[in-house]
Scaffold this motif. Structure first.
Motif, PDB file in Angstrom:
ATOM      1  N   LEU A   1       5.878  -1.399 -10.992  1.00  0.00           N
ATOM      2  CA  LEU A   1       6.869  -2.431 -11.321  1.00  0.00           C
ATOM      3  C   LEU A   1       8.188  -2.148 -10.614  1.00  0.00           C
ATOM      4  O   LEU A   1       8.842  -3.057 -10.110  1.00  0.00           O
ATOM      5  CB  LEU A   1       7.086  -2.523 -12.831  1.00  0.00           C
ATOM      6  CG  LEU A   1       6.024  -3.287 -13.594  1.00  0.00           C
ATOM      7  CD1 LEU A   1       6.216  -3.114 -15.103  1.00  0.00           C
ATOM      8  CD2 LEU A   1       6.043  -4.758 -13.229  1.00  0.00           C
ATOM      9  N   ARG A   2       8.582  -0.895 -10.575  1.00  0.00           N
ATOM     10  CA  ARG A   2       9.805  -0.533  -9.864  1.00  0.00           C
ATOM     11  C   ARG A   2       9.660  -0.852  -8.377  1.00  0.00           C
ATOM     12  O   ARG A   2      10.573  -1.376  -7.755  1.00  0.00           O
ATOM     13  CB  ARG A   2      10.118   0.956 -10.075  1.00  0.00           C
ATOM     14  CG  ARG A   2      11.338   1.422  -9.360  1.00  0.00           C
ATOM     15  CD  ARG A   2      12.600   0.774  -9.915  1.00  0.00           C
ATOM     16  NE  ARG A   2      13.700   0.988  -9.007  1.00  0.00           N
ATOM     17  CZ  ARG A   2      14.530   0.046  -8.586  1.00  0.00           C
ATOM     18  NH1 ARG A   2      14.439  -1.180  -9.035  1.00  0.00           N
ATOM     19  NH2 ARG A   2      15.484   0.321  -7.739  1.00  0.00           N
ATOM     20  N   GLU A   3       8.486  -0.546  -7.835  1.00  0.00           N
ATOM     21  CA  GLU A   3       8.236  -0.862  -6.421  1.00  0.00           C
ATOM     22  C   GLU A   3       8.287  -2.376  -6.191  1.00  0.00           C
ATOM     23  O   GLU A   3       8.801  -2.845  -5.170  1.00  0.00           O
ATOM     24  CB  GLU A   3       6.891  -0.295  -5.988  1.00  0.00           C
ATOM     25  CG  GLU A   3       6.642  -0.410  -4.511  1.00  0.00           C
ATOM     26  CD  GLU A   3       5.369   0.300  -4.065  1.00  0.00           C
ATOM     27  OE1 GLU A   3       4.842  -0.100  -3.012  1.00  0.00           O
ATOM     28  OE2 GLU A   3       4.914   1.228  -4.750  1.00  0.00           O
TER      29      GLU A   3
ATOM     30  N   VAL B   1      10.553  -4.347  -3.483  1.00  0.00           N
ATOM     31  CA  VAL B   1       9.981  -5.268  -2.508  1.00  0.00           C
ATOM     32  C   VAL B   1      10.543  -6.678  -2.711  1.00  0.00           C
ATOM     33  O   VAL B   1      10.771  -7.409  -1.736  1.00  0.00           O
ATOM     34  CB  VAL B   1       8.437  -5.246  -2.588  1.00  0.00           C
ATOM     35  CG1 VAL B   1       7.819  -6.297  -1.693  1.00  0.00           C
ATOM     36  CG2 VAL B   1       7.914  -3.874  -2.206  1.00  0.00           C
ATOM     37  N   SER B   2      10.800  -7.060  -3.951  1.00  0.00           N
ATOM     38  CA  SER B   2      11.418  -8.369  -4.218  1.00  0.00           C
ATOM     39  C   SER B   2      12.793  -8.452  -3.579  1.00  0.00           C
ATOM     40  O   SER B   2      13.174  -9.492  -3.029  1.00  0.00           O
ATOM     41  CB  SER B   2      11.529  -8.616  -5.721  1.00  0.00           C
ATOM     42  OG  SER B   2      10.265  -8.778  -6.284  1.00  0.00           O
ATOM     43  N   ASP B   3      13.538  -7.363  -3.654  1.00  0.00           N
ATOM     44  CA  ASP B   3      14.851  -7.323  -3.001  1.00  0.00           C
ATOM     45  C   ASP B   3      14.705  -7.502  -1.487  1.00  0.00           C
ATOM     46  O   ASP B   3      15.494  -8.203  -0.854  1.00  0.00           O
ATOM     47  CB  ASP B   3      15.576  -6.016  -3.302  1.00  0.00           C
ATOM     48  CG  ASP B   3      16.045  -5.900  -4.745  1.00  0.00           C
ATOM     49  OD1 ASP B   3      16.083  -6.932  -5.461  1.00  0.00           O
ATOM     50  OD2 ASP B   3      16.371  -4.767  -5.171  1.00  0.00           O
ATOM     51  N   LEU B   4      13.688  -6.877  -0.904  1.00  0.00           N
ATOM     52  CA  LEU B   4      13.441  -7.027   0.533  1.00  0.00           C
ATOM     53  C   LEU B   4      13.066  -8.474   0.874  1.00  0.00           C
ATOM     54  O   LEU B   4      13.491  -9.017   1.897  1.00  0.00           O
ATOM     55  CB  LEU B   4      12.327  -6.075   0.995  1.00  0.00           C
ATOM     56  CG  LEU B   4      12.646  -4.584   0.910  1.00  0.00           C
ATOM     57  CD1 LEU B   4      11.401  -3.758   1.232  1.00  0.00           C
ATOM     58  CD2 LEU B   4      13.794  -4.220   1.831  1.00  0.00           C
TER      59      LEU B   4
END
Length: 170
Positions: free
Chosen positions: A32-34, A38-41
């Motif tokens: 979930l943290r990953e 990735v959502s930020d990217l």
């Protein structure tokens, strides 16, 4: 790769703070943290694609999901001043992402409306990703999808609770 392996590969001798505190997260929590990272990217890709900054992108997200909004409502949703909203809307108009239009029932009021071309540009990036995520779900049974949905619903509720400041704090 788990957090301790990543930490070790970085050449650090001490345990990561979570592990040192005895709070080594389980794999789904790490994933979930990953996903957040990735959502930020992905958001960065959207900002570059639309040539907008973070606040502009957030405004576009509100307009694309809610439809036309009054500038004051955009201010409220974004947590910025009306003066900042005016500058932001001017910037989005200049880029061709939005127009200012009279409200259909209150001719004195103005609404900020996403342009069809800008919505199409945003959707050209969003829809393939959404389709690919939905396709992943197709690999699970209906019962497994129900479990995944309930897990994610509860995780979202936890995030919402922790996103709010504690009662009595500023």
């Amino acid at each position: 790769m788990d957090a301790s392996a990543t930490h070790a590969s970085a050449g650090m001798d001490t345990a990561p703070p979570l592990a040192a505190a005895g709070a080594e997260p389980r794999t789904p929590t790490v994933l979930l943290r990953e996903l957040i990272v990735v959502s930020d990217l992905f958001e960065e890709r959207m900002r570059r694609h639309l040539t907008v900054n973070q606040t502009d992108l957030e405004a576009m997200e509100h307009l694309l999901t809610s439809g036309p909004l009054a500038p004051s409502e955009l201010s409220r949703r974004l947590g910025i001043s009306t003066a900042s909203t005016t500058v932001m809307v001017d910037r989005l108009v200049a880029l061709g992402h939005v127009t200012r239009e009279r409200h259909p029932t209150d001719r004195r009021a103005i609404r900020v409306v996403p342009t069809k071309s800008s919505a199409a540009e945003a959707m050209s990036v969003l829809l393939p990703m959404i389709g690919d995520i939905d396709a992943v779900l197709d690999g699970f049974t209906a019962e497994e999808q129900d479990v995944i949905t309930e897990y994610l619903r509860q995780v979202v509720d936890v995030y919402r609770r922790h996103a709010e400041p504690p009662v009595g704090s500023n």
